[in-house]
Design a protein around this motif. Sequence first.
Motif, PDB file in Angstrom:
ATOM      1  N   GLU A 273       0.918  -1.269   0.104  1.00 21.45           N
ATOM      2  CA  GLU A 273       0.149  -0.032  -0.121  1.00 21.45           C
ATOM      3  C   GLU A 273       0.857   1.174   0.212  1.00 21.45           C
ATOM      4  O   GLU A 273       0.609   2.041  -0.843  1.00 21.45           O
ATOM      5  CB  GLU A 273      -0.919  -0.152   1.446  1.00 21.45           C
ATOM      6  CG  GLU A 273      -2.245   0.672   1.210  1.00 21.45           C
ATOM      7  CD  GLU A 273      -3.297   0.311   2.327  1.00 21.45           C
ATOM      8  OE1 GLU A 273      -2.967  -0.661   3.018  1.00 21.45           O
ATOM      9  OE2 GLU A 273      -4.031   0.912   2.452  1.00 21.45           O
ATOM     10  N   GLU A 274       1.899   1.109   0.967  1.00 18.23           N
ATOM     11  CA  GLU A 274       2.980   2.413   0.949  1.00 18.23           C
ATOM     12  C   GLU A 274       3.626   2.615  -0.202  1.00 18.23           C
ATOM     13  O   GLU A 274       3.443   3.740  -0.718  1.00 18.23           O
ATOM     14  CB  GLU A 274       4.012   1.966   2.076  1.00 18.23           C
ATOM     15  CG  GLU A 274       4.489   3.000   2.626  1.00 18.23           C
ATOM     16  CD  GLU A 274       5.544   2.352   3.738  1.00 18.23           C
ATOM     17  OE1 GLU A 274       5.265   1.418   4.536  1.00 18.23           O
ATOM     18  OE2 GLU A 274       6.759   2.614   3.300  1.00 18.23           O
TER      19      GLU A 274
ATOM     20  N   ALA B 104       2.634   1.347  -3.423  1.00 19.70           N
ATOM     21  CA  ALA B 104       1.672   1.684  -4.503  1.00 19.70           C
ATOM     22  C   ALA B 104       1.128   2.882  -4.381  1.00 19.70           C
ATOM     23  O   ALA B 104       1.153   3.779  -5.659  1.00 19.70           O
ATOM     24  CB  ALA B 104       0.630   0.734  -4.286  1.00 19.70           C
ATOM     25  N   ASN B 105       1.107   3.778  -3.385  1.00 18.03           N
ATOM     26  CA  ASN B 105       0.600   4.857  -3.213  1.00 18.03           C
ATOM     27  C   ASN B 105       1.487   5.906  -3.805  1.00 18.03           C
ATOM     28  O   ASN B 105       1.274   6.992  -4.345  1.00 18.03           O
ATOM     29  CB  ASN B 105       0.293   5.428  -1.667  1.00 18.03           C
ATOM     30  CG  ASN B 105      -1.240   4.843  -1.326  1.00 18.03           C
ATOM     31  OD1 ASN B 105      -2.054   4.698  -1.863  1.00 18.03           O
ATOM     32  ND2 ASN B 105      -1.367   4.448  -0.020  1.00 18.03           N
ATOM     33  N   LYS B 106       2.949   5.649  -3.683  1.00 18.07           N
ATOM     34  CA  LYS B 106       3.859   6.551  -3.944  1.00 18.07           C
ATOM     35  C   LYS B 106       4.259   6.560  -5.670  1.00 18.07           C
ATOM     36  O   LYS B 106       4.207   7.339  -6.405  1.00 18.07           O
ATOM     37  CB  LYS B 106       5.311   6.271  -3.370  1.00 18.07           C
ATOM     38  CG  LYS B 106       5.446   6.684  -1.986  1.00 18.07           C
ATOM     39  CD  LYS B 106       6.816   6.542  -1.571  1.00 18.07           C
ATOM     40  CE  LYS B 106       6.881   6.542  -0.129  1.00 18.07           C
ATOM     41  NZ  LYS B 106       7.934   5.508   0.493  1.00 18.07           N
TER      42      LYS B 106
ATOM     43  N   ASN C 191       1.601   5.481  -7.363  1.00 21.61           N
ATOM     44  CA  ASN C 191       0.305   5.661  -8.031  1.00 21.61           C
ATOM     45  C   ASN C 191      -0.151   4.562  -9.428  1.00 21.61           C
ATOM     46  O   ASN C 191      -0.477   5.101 -10.396  1.00 21.61           O
ATOM     47  CB  ASN C 191       0.267   7.349  -8.764  1.00 21.61           C
ATOM     48  CG  ASN C 191      -1.277   7.763  -8.553  1.00 21.61           C
ATOM     49  OD1 ASN C 191      -2.114   7.101  -8.080  1.00 21.61           O
ATOM     50  ND2 ASN C 191      -1.267   9.033  -8.876  1.00 21.61           N
TER      51      ASN C 191
ATOM     52  N   ASP D 222      -2.119   1.680 -11.072  1.00 17.13           N
ATOM     53  CA  ASP D 222      -3.409   1.252 -11.423  1.00 17.13           C
ATOM     54  C   ASP D 222      -3.751  -0.168 -11.210  1.00 17.13           C
ATOM     55  O   ASP D 222      -4.928  -0.654 -11.070  1.00 17.13           O
ATOM     56  CB  ASP D 222      -3.918   1.707 -12.823  1.00 17.13           C
ATOM     57  CG  ASP D 222      -3.255   2.919 -13.058  1.00 17.13           C
ATOM     58  OD1 ASP D 222      -3.830   3.998 -12.527  1.00 17.13           O
ATOM     59  OD2 ASP D 222      -2.441   3.060 -13.913  1.00 17.13           O
TER      60      ASP D 222
ATOM     61  N   GLU E 109      -9.572  -0.473  -0.951  1.00 16.45           N
ATOM     62  CA  GLU E 109      -9.354   1.116  -0.925  1.00 16.45           C
ATOM     63  C   GLU E 109      -8.256   1.419  -1.917  1.00 16.45           C
ATOM     64  O   GLU E 109      -8.113   2.442  -2.429  1.00 16.45           O
ATOM     65  CB  GLU E 109      -8.882   1.738   0.331  1.00 16.45           C
ATOM     66  CG  GLU E 109      -9.747   1.326   1.702  1.00 16.45           C
ATOM     67  CD  GLU E 109      -9.534  -0.035   2.301  1.00 16.45           C
ATOM     68  OE1 GLU E 109      -8.277   0.136   2.764  1.00 16.45           O
ATOM     69  OE2 GLU E 109     -10.203  -1.053   2.320  1.00 16.45           O
ATOM     70  N   LEU E 110      -7.258   0.270  -2.048  1.00 18.47           N
ATOM     71  CA  LEU E 110      -6.229   0.700  -2.904  1.00 18.47           C
ATOM     72  C   LEU E 110      -6.471   0.715  -4.480  1.00 18.47           C
ATOM     73  O   LEU E 110      -5.859   1.365  -5.227  1.00 18.47           O
ATOM     74  CB  LEU E 110      -5.195  -0.488  -3.135  1.00 18.47           C
ATOM     75  CG  LEU E 110      -4.120  -0.599  -2.009  1.00 18.47           C
ATOM     76  CD1 LEU E 110      -3.149  -1.600  -2.069  1.00 18.47           C
ATOM     77  CD2 LEU E 110      -3.306   0.983  -2.445  1.00 18.47           C
ATOM     78  N   ASN E 111      -7.608   0.340  -4.715  1.00 21.62           N
ATOM     79  CA  ASN E 111      -8.283   0.518  -6.171  1.00 21.62           C
ATOM     80  C   ASN E 111      -7.406  -0.014  -6.913  1.00 21.62           C
ATOM     81  O   ASN E 111      -7.187   0.605  -8.385  1.00 21.62           O
ATOM     82  CB  ASN E 111      -8.612   2.239  -6.231  1.00 21.62           C
ATOM     83  CG  ASN E 111     -10.013   2.505  -5.975  1.00 21.62           C
ATOM     84  OD1 ASN E 111     -10.772   1.638  -5.651  1.00 21.62           O
ATOM     85  ND2 ASN E 111      -9.988   3.657  -5.532  1.00 21.62           N
TER      86      ASN E 111
END
Length: 403
Positions: A112-113, A115-117, A119, A121, A151-153
Motif C-alpha cells: 500500500e505504502e 503503491a501509493n507513491k 500511483n 492502477d 481502498e487501494l483501487n
Amino acid sequence: MWGKFIEEKIGEIRKNIGKGKAIMALSGGVDSSTTAVLAHKAIGNRLYVIFINTGLLRKGEPEFVIETFKKRFGMNLIYVDKRKEFFSSLKGIIDPEEKRKAIGKTFIDIFEEVANKINADFLIQGTIAPDCIESQKGIKSHHNVGGIPKELNLRIIDPLKDLFKNEVREVAKELNLPKEIYHRMPFPGPGLAIRVLGEVTPKKIAIVREANAIVEEEIENTNFKIWQAFAVLLGIKSTGMQKNMVRTYKEIIAIRIVESSNGMNANAMNIPFKLLQKMTYRIINEVPQVGRVLYDITDKPPATIEFEWLEVIMEETLNKVLNRIKDTILIKNKHYGNSFHQTIEEYGIVALLIRLTDKLNRLKTAYQYHESMEDTLLDIAGYAILGLIEIENTKGETNEKRR
Ligand code: XMP
C-alpha cells in the motif's frame, strides 16, 4: 509449445493495462519471475517490480534477485528492506496459519505504502493454480489470494492462475529466463518463517537459513529430479555430547526432500544414506547451534510438504492455565463454599478460556514483558483469578446487604 500462451498473455496484459502503471512483488521464485518477465514484455518500464527483503529469504537471495532483474533484465526494480517490520509482526506467533496472516498483512501494508507513491492502477500477481485451489479448500491461506484491500483501487491481474508449477517452468524456459530460475525449487511466500516451528526470531531464521543452504547446495550437485529440498528448525533442543564428555543441548534440524509434479501429492525422496550423512556432517560442523539432524520419510498425503506445527504447546499451556485456575479455586472454595465453585466452573473458566483464546493478539503486548507465551498466560490467569474472586466478594457483600 508455450509460444502461443506467451503471446496471448502479453497481449492480454497490454490490453488490460493500456497506458496505466502496474506494480508487482518479485520474490525471485519461478512464479513471480515468470510473471514479471511476461508483464515487462507487455508494458516495459510502466511495470514497477517491488522486491521486499522480509528477512525470511534464503541465503544469497536478495543479491541474486537484484543482480538478475535490475542489472540483467533492466527492470524498474524497487528494493525495500523491511526485515525489522516482518520480525516484529511475527513476535509471539507460533501457529503457521497466524504467521502467514501476519506476513500477508505486513506485505500488503508495504504494498500500500509503495503503491501509493507510484500511483499504480494494477497489481500483477504470480498466483498459480494450486494456490487458488488450496486457499479455496481452506487448506492454507496464501497472502497473494484475496488479501488486497479494496481502498487501494488496484485492479488485479493473475496471468499464471491456470497453470501448475511444471507448466510455469516450461513458460519460463520459453521466455529465456536463466536456468537458476526455471530450475528453482518452489519456495513458500512466507519463506523461512514456516520452516521454523514455533516462534520466529532472527536467530532461529539465521540457523535454518544456513542449514537450508547446505541442503540445497548438496542436492544441486546431484542429478536427482526433486520437487523441493529444504531444512526445518524444529525449535526444540536435544541432548548431545562434547569431546570432553560434557552434555549439550542443541537445536534439531529436519531435512525434507520430496519428488512431485505439482506439489499436490509428493513422495519422500529415497536419498542415498551417504548424501544424507554428508549434509548432516556439514550442518553440524558449519552451523554450531545444531546438534542433531533428522530425515523426514513421510509422503504427502498423509503429511504436507512443509513441515508445520500444530498449536500443541498452546493447548498444553491452556490446560496448565485451566489446572492452575481449578487448583486456586479449589483452595479458595474451602473459604467460599460450593456455590462459588460451581459458578466459577460453569461460567468463570469457560468465559476466561474463551477470552484467553480469543484475545491472543492482545497477549502479544503483555508478552513483551515475559520470557515466553506460557509465562504470559500464567501471569494473566493469575490476574483473572484475582478478578473473579473480587467479583465474587462483591457479590457476596451485595447478597449480605440484601438480606
Ligand atoms: P504443503 O505444505 O501444503 O505445500 O504440502 C504444497 C506446496 O505449497 C508450498 N507452500 C506455500 N507456498 N505460500 C506459498 O506461496 C504458502 O504459505 C505456502 N505453504 C506451502 C510448499 O512449499 C509446497 O511447494
